[in-house]
Design a protein around this motif. Structure first.
Motif, PDB file in Angstrom:
ATOM      1  N   UNK B 245       0.832  -1.205   0.000  1.00  0.00           N
ATOM      2  CA  UNK B 245       0.000   0.000   0.000  1.00  0.00           C
ATOM      3  C   UNK B 245       0.869   1.259   0.000  1.00  0.00           C
ATOM      4  N   UNK B 246       0.390   2.316  -0.663  1.00  0.00           N
ATOM      5  CA  UNK B 246       1.188   3.544  -0.726  1.00  0.00           C
ATOM      6  C   UNK B 246       1.359   4.196   0.658  1.00  0.00           C
ATOM      7  N   UNK B 247       0.421   3.896   1.578  1.00  0.00           N
ATOM      8  CA  UNK B 247       0.498   4.535   2.890  1.00  0.00           C
ATOM      9  C   UNK B 247       1.268   3.686   3.899  1.00  0.00           C
ATOM     10  N   UNK B 248       1.774   2.545   3.455  1.00  0.00           N
ATOM     11  CA  UNK B 248       2.365   1.603   4.405  1.00  0.00           C
ATOM     12  C   UNK B 248       3.527   2.226   5.179  1.00  0.00           C
ATOM     13  N   UNK B 249       4.374   2.962   4.433  1.00  0.00           N
ATOM     14  CA  UNK B 249       5.551   3.551   5.079  1.00  0.00           C
ATOM     15  C   UNK B 249       5.139   4.533   6.172  1.00  0.00           C
ATOM     16  N   UNK B 250       4.228   5.420   5.790  1.00  0.00           N
ATOM     17  CA  UNK B 250       3.749   6.442   6.731  1.00  0.00           C
ATOM     18  C   UNK B 250       3.138   5.783   7.955  1.00  0.00           C
ATOM     19  N   UNK B 251       2.304   4.748   7.693  1.00  0.00           N
ATOM     20  CA  UNK B 251       1.595   4.096   8.792  1.00  0.00           C
ATOM     21  C   UNK B 251       2.571   3.359   9.706  1.00  0.00           C
ATOM     22  N   UNK B 252       3.583   2.725   9.096  1.00  0.00           N
ATOM     23  CA  UNK B 252       4.458   1.940   9.961  1.00  0.00           C
ATOM     24  C   UNK B 252       5.382   2.846  10.770  1.00  0.00           C
ATOM     25  N   UNK B 253       5.597   4.088  10.285  1.00  0.00           N
ATOM     26  CA  UNK B 253       6.353   5.036  11.101  1.00  0.00           C
ATOM     27  C   UNK B 253       5.594   5.385  12.367  1.00  0.00           C
ATOM     28  N   UNK B 254       4.260   5.340  12.287  1.00  0.00           N
ATOM     29  CA  UNK B 254       3.439   5.697  13.446  1.00  0.00           C
ATOM     30  C   UNK B 254       3.228   4.493  14.355  1.00  0.00           C
ATOM     31  N   UNK B 255       3.980   3.435  14.162  1.00  0.00           N
ATOM     32  CA  UNK B 255       3.924   2.301  15.075  1.00  0.00           C
ATOM     33  C   UNK B 255       2.744   1.389  14.793  1.00  0.00           C
ATOM     34  N   UNK B 256       2.308   0.705  15.847  1.00  0.00           N
ATOM     35  CA  UNK B 256       1.278  -0.296  15.649  1.00  0.00           C
ATOM     36  C   UNK B 256      -0.124   0.307  15.697  1.00  0.00           C
ATOM     37  N   UNK B 257      -0.216   1.623  15.951  1.00  0.00           N
ATOM     38  CA  UNK B 257      -1.534   2.223  16.179  1.00  0.00           C
ATOM     39  C   UNK B 257      -2.431   2.247  14.942  1.00  0.00           C
ATOM     40  N   UNK B 258      -1.969   2.710  13.758  1.00  0.00           N
ATOM     41  CA  UNK B 258      -2.924   2.819  12.643  1.00  0.00           C
ATOM     42  C   UNK B 258      -3.615   1.502  12.292  1.00  0.00           C
ATOM     43  N   UNK B 259      -2.883   0.371  12.130  1.00  0.00           N
ATOM     44  CA  UNK B 259      -3.622  -0.863  11.832  1.00  0.00           C
ATOM     45  C   UNK B 259      -4.576  -1.238  12.971  1.00  0.00           C
ATOM     46  N   UNK B 260      -4.146  -1.016  14.215  1.00  0.00           N
ATOM     47  CA  UNK B 260      -4.971  -1.409  15.355  1.00  0.00           C
ATOM     48  C   UNK B 260      -6.287  -0.648  15.370  1.00  0.00           C
ATOM     49  N   UNK B 261      -6.214   0.683  15.279  1.00  0.00           N
ATOM     50  CA  UNK B 261      -7.453   1.455  15.397  1.00  0.00           C
ATOM     51  C   UNK B 261      -8.345   1.275  14.182  1.00  0.00           C
ATOM     52  N   UNK B 262      -7.765   1.133  12.970  1.00  0.00           N
ATOM     53  CA  UNK B 262      -8.629   0.918  11.810  1.00  0.00           C
ATOM     54  C   UNK B 262      -9.299  -0.450  11.916  1.00  0.00           C
ATOM     55  N   UNK B 263      -8.562  -1.425  12.415  1.00  0.00           N
ATOM     56  CA  UNK B 263      -9.149  -2.754  12.638  1.00  0.00           C
ATOM     57  C   UNK B 263     -10.274  -2.649  13.667  1.00  0.00           C
ATOM     58  N   UNK B 264     -10.043  -1.866  14.724  1.00  0.00           N
ATOM     59  CA  UNK B 264     -11.065  -1.704  15.758  1.00  0.00           C
ATOM     60  C   UNK B 264     -12.331  -1.076  15.188  1.00  0.00           C
TER      61      UNK B 264
END
Lengths: 197, 367
Positions: B245-264
Motif C-alpha cells: 500500500x502507498x500509505x504503508x511507510x507512513x503508517x508503519x512510522x506511526x507504530x502499531x496504532x494505525x492498523x490497530x485502530x482501523x481494525x477496531x
C-alpha cells in the motif's frame, strides 16, 4: 518514528516564548475588550429575572438566572419559523413597559431593524426542531446572560430573592444585539454593579 | 519495565557468549540516552506542574473580591509570560524536563485566563468556545516549542471539547457544526504528535476518533453507517498493513496504532451491524463475518503487530461465545452454557497456540 524534525532544532525558544505569550495575551485582551465594549456602548435594558440555583464549576460559583424573555411565545414570532431542524438565532425586539421593565414585543429568526423606542437582543445559537403540533410550542432562547458569577459562598444571597420574585437585572445591549449584565438588584436595591474591566 | 527486561536479556546473551560485553553496554547506553525514555523524575515533574495548574484554576474559581478584576487578569497574563520565558530559558540550557513542566504551566495559565474572562463577564453558553480557544492556545505552544508535553495537554483538551459538547445535552450532529470539528481536532493533534514526537499522546487522538464515531452511531443507528464503518475501517486497515500500500511507510512510522485502530473501527461496524440485524440467520452470517475478519486481521497484520493480534483473538473468542450462546444457549441452560464456553475457550486456546507458534517460526525464517 522519523524523530523530531530539524526545524525544531534551530528554533530559538525565546522567540517561541515571545510569540506564544504575546498571542495568548492578545486573545485574552480581545475577549475582554469585546465584552467591555458592550458595557461601554450598549443601551440599557431592565429585565425582570429570577434565580434558579447556584452551581459550582471550574469558573466558580454562579447563579443561573432566568428572565421573562427566556420564554418567547410563538404568537409574537414574525417572518415564519425555520422549516427543518436547524441551528438558529432568535432576534427579539424589546420595548419598555409602564413598570419600567422591558418585555418582548416581536421575535424573528432573521435580523430585526433597530428603532428608536425599541432594542433588539439576539439569542445564542440554539438547536431548533420543528414540531408538528399547532400552535407551535414556546421558544426558550438563551442570551448569554443566564449566569451570574458570585464570590465563593455568596450564591445564597441571590437565591433568597427567588421567593420574592423581586430580582431585576440591568443589561446593556449593543447594536449587534449582544447583551452584557451591568447591574443586579433585589427589590430595586442594587446588589452588584459590574465595572467595565 | 522494558529496560529491566532488556538488561537481563543482554546479560544472559553476554553470559552465553552471543554478544560481547561492549555491545551490551553500548546498547544500554543508547537506550538511556533516548529522550522518550520513561523517567520517574520527568513524570513527577509534569505531575507537579499539573497540580500547580489545578491550584491556579481553583484560585480563579474562588472569585476573590479582595483582588480587583484587572489585577487578577494582570496576574494571569504575568504568569503566562513568566512561564513561557522561563521555559525558553531552561529549554535553551537543555533542561528539557523543567522546560516541559513550565510549558504545561504556561498553557494551563492561558486556560485560567480564558476561564477568568468568562467569569468576569458572566459568559454563559460558551463552554465549547472557551475549550476550543484553550485548545488553540495549547496547539500554538506545542508547535512553537515542538513540545511533546503540551501536545499531550492539547490532546486532553480535544477530549474535553467533545465532553463539553455533551454537557449541554446531546448534540445533534446534523445541525451541530462543532460536532464535526472533533475529527479535525484529532487530525491537528496527530500532526502535532508527529512533529513533536509525542509518542503515546497519539492514542488519545485515535481514541477520540473512535469515540466520535461511536457517538455518531449512537445518534444515527443506521445500517448504512455500520456498513460504512466496517468498509472504511477495513480499507484503512488494508492500507496501513499491506506492504504494497502507498500509505504503508507512513503508517508503519506511526507504530502499531494505525492498523490497530482501523481494525477496531471495522470490528465496531460489524458489531453494530450484528446488533441491528433482524433474525437468527442474518445475525449468524454477520457473526461468521466477524470471525473471518478476526482471522484476516491475524493473517495480515498479526505477525508484525501484537495489538491487532490480541484484539483479533478477543473478537474471535467473544464472537464464538456469543454465537454459541445465541444458538445453543436457550436449549442448554446455564450449566450447558458453561460447558460450551469451556469447549470454545479450549478451542480458541488451541488456535492461539497454533497461530503464535506459526508466527514464531515465520519470524525466525525471515531473520
Amino acid at each position: 518514528m522519523s524523530g523530531v524534525l530539524p526545524v525544531a532544532r534551530w528554533r530559538n525558544p525565546f522567540v517561541a516564548a515571545l510569540v506564544v505569550a504575546a498571542l495568548q495575551t492578545a486573545v485574552l485582551g480581545y475577549m475582554i475588550e469585546s465584552r467591555a465594549s458592550i458595557l461601554r456602548n450598549g443601551k440599557d435594558v431592565l429585565l425582570r429575572s429570577a434565580p434558579i440555583d447556584p452551581r459550582d464549576l471550574l469558573r466558580g460559583e454562579y447563579v443561573i438566572l432566568t428572565y421573562d424573555i427566556s420564554r418567547i411565545s410563538p404568537d409574537i414570532v414574525t417572518g415564519g419559523l425555520p422549516e427543518g431542524a436547524a441551528k438558529a438565532e432568535l432576534f427579539v425586539r424589546l420595548k419598555q413597559q409602564p413598570d419600567s421593565f422591558w418585555g418582548p414585543v416581536e421575535a424573528s429568526f432573521s435580523p430585526l431593524a433597530q428603532t428608536t423606542d425599541s432594542i433588539v437582543i439576539r439569542s445564542l445559537p440554539f438547536s431548533y426542531y420543528p414540531s408538528p403540533g399547532a400552535p407551535p410550542p414556546a421558544l426558550y432562547p438563551n442570551f448569554g446572560i443566564e449566569r451570574y458569577y458570585v464570590p465563593e459562598g455568596e450564591g445564597r444571597v441571590l437565591e433568597t430573592a427567588r421567593s420574592a420574585h423581586a430580582l431585576s437585572v440591568n443589561v446593556r445591549v449593543d447594536t449587534d444585539g449582544r447583551a452584557q449584565i451591568r447591574q443586579v438588584s433585589i427589590d430595586g436595591a442594587q446588589v452588584y454593579e459590574e465595572p467595565l474591566y | 519495565m522494558y529496560r529491566g527486561r532488556m538488561e537481563r536479556d543482554l546479560k544472559r546473551w553476554v553470559d552465553l557468549g552471543l554478544l560481547p560485553q561492549s555491545s551490551a553496554s553500548a546498547i544500554l547506553a543508547e537506550y538511556d540516552s533516548r529522550e522518550s525514555t520513561f523517567s520517574v523524575g520527568r513524570v513527577l515533574l509534569a505531575l507537579a506542574a499539573l497540580l500547580l495548574s489545578a491550584s491556579l484554576l481553583l484560585l480563579v474559581a474562588a472569585n476573590w473580591e479582595a483582588l480587583p478584576r484587572l489585577a487578577r487578569v494582570a496576574g494571569v497574563v504575568l504568569l503566562i509570560w513568566l512561564f513561557h520565558v522561563l521555559a525558553a530559558y531552561f529549554l535553551g540550557r537543555g533542561a528539557k524536563a523543567v522546560g516541559a513542566a513550565l510549558l504545561i504551566l504556561g498553557t494551563m495559565s492561558f486556560g485560567a485566563g480564558v476561564a477568568l474572562v468568562g467569569q468576569m463577564y458572566h459568559l454563559s453558553g460558551d463552554a465549547a468556545d472557551a475549550m476550543l480557544l484553550w485548545f488553540a492556545g495549547a496547539c500554538l505552544s506545542a508547535a512553537a516549542f515542538a513540545s511533546a508535553a503540551v501536545t499531550t495537554i492539547a490532546a486532553c483538551l480535544a477530549w474535553a471539547f467533545l465532553i463539553t459538547l455533551y454537557e449541554g445535552g446531546d448534540p445533534v450532529p446534523a445541525i451541530e457544526s462543532y460536532f464535526w470539528l472533533v475529527p479535525v481536532l484529532a487530525v491537528i493533534v496527530l500532526t502535532l504528535v508527529r512533529y513533536t514526537d509525542a509518542g503515546r499522546a497519539r492514542h488519545l487522538a485515535y481514541l477520540l476518533c473512535v469515540a466520535w464515531l461511536g457517538a455518531l452511531y449512537v445518534d444515527n443507528p443506521e445500517i448504512w453507517l455500520a456498513i460504512a464503518f466496517f468498509a472504511a475501517g477495513f480499507v484503512a486497515f488494508l492500507l496501513a498493513s499491506l506492504p504494497r500500500s502507498p500509505l504503508y511507510r507512513l503508517a508503519s512510522e506511526a507504530g502499531s496504532a494505525p492498523p490497530f485502530y482501523s481494525f477496531a473501527v471495522a470490528v465496531m461496524g460489524l458489531v453494530a451491524l450484528q446488533s441491528e440485524a433482524g433474525g437468527a440467520w442474518a445475525e449468524t452470517a454477520i457473526g461468521v463475518g466477524l470471525l473471518a475478519l478476526a482471522l484476516v486481521g491475524i493473517g495480515l497484520a498479526g505477525a508484525r503487530n501484537g495489538t491487532v493480534r490480541y484484539l483479533a483473538y478477543a473478537v474471535f473468542a467473544a464472537e464464538i461465545l456469543y454465537l454459541a450462546f445465541e444458538t445453543l444457549g436457550s436449549i442448554l441452560g446455564t450449566s450447558g452454557f458453561f460447558l460450551i464456553a469451556g469447549v470454545v475457550v479450549a478451542l480458541v486456546a488451541w488456535l492461539v497456540i497454533r497461530v503464535e507458534r506459526r508466527l514464531g517460526r515465520v519470524g525466525e525464517a525471515s531473520q
